[in-house]
Design a protein around this motif. Structure first.
Motif, PDB file in Angstrom:
ATOM      1  N   ARG A 156      -2.173   1.071  -6.517  1.00 16.24           N
ATOM      2  CA  ARG A 156      -2.662   0.089  -5.550  1.00 16.24           C
ATOM      3  C   ARG A 156      -1.978  -1.253  -5.797  1.00 16.24           C
ATOM      4  NH1 ARG A 156      -6.361   2.719  -2.994  1.00 16.24           N
ATOM      5  NH2 ARG A 156      -7.771   4.174  -3.978  1.00 16.24           N
TER       6      ARG A 156
ATOM      7  N   PRO B  88       0.779  -1.238   0.000  1.00 14.57           N
ATOM      8  CA  PRO B  88       0.000   0.000   0.000  1.00 14.57           C
ATOM      9  C   PRO B  88       0.812   1.291   0.000  1.00 14.57           C
ATOM     10  CG  PRO B  88       0.195  -0.781   2.234  1.00 14.57           C
ATOM     11  CD  PRO B  88       0.924  -1.787   1.345  1.00 14.57           C
TER      12      PRO B  88
ATOM     13  N   VAL C  12      -0.495   4.245  -2.373  1.00 20.65           N
ATOM     14  CA  VAL C  12      -1.908   4.637  -2.370  1.00 20.65           C
ATOM     15  C   VAL C  12      -1.975   6.135  -2.097  1.00 20.65           C
ATOM     16  CG1 VAL C  12      -4.054   4.389  -1.058  1.00 20.65           C
ATOM     17  CG2 VAL C  12      -2.720   2.366  -1.637  1.00 20.65           C
TER      18      VAL C  12
END
Length: 102
Positions: free
Chosen positions: A22, A15, A18
């Motif tokens: 993604r 992550p 992000v």
């Protein structure tokens, strides 16, 4: 002599990028070319050459780049490992939402 194509593909895992990227996003990377602050790049940390990462290049530092993820809560970037050497610049996400990165 080693022959390498100018473009290669990588798969994002985790992550750290992000909301721009993604886990599971597939990216096309240009091996050579100019890197500018703000570009999303594939790099290796000098202190962890076994670790290939996708991060945002922030500024040049000690002959390499200071790179960080876009997710402020994940710190597996230059804040933890120091300067990175850029292998290539991400030019396109081709899966699952094709498009250029900003």
């Amino acid at each position: 002599m080693s022959w390498q194509l100018p473009l290669f593909a990588v798969l994002v895992q985790g992550p750290s990028m992000v909301p721009a990227l993604r886990s599971g996003d597939a990216l096309l990377v240009r091996r050579s070319g100019r890197v500018r602050a703000g570009d999303v790049v594939v790099a290796r940390f000098r202190s962890r050459p076994d670790l290939l990462v996708v991060k945002r290049a922030l500024h040049e530092h000690d002959g390499g780049w200071w790179v960080q993820g876009d997710n402020e809560f994940v710190t597996d970037d230059s804040r933890a490992y120091g300067v990175a050497d850029v292998i290539g610049r991400v030019v396109f996400r081709y899966w699952p939402r094709p498009g250029r990165l900003s």
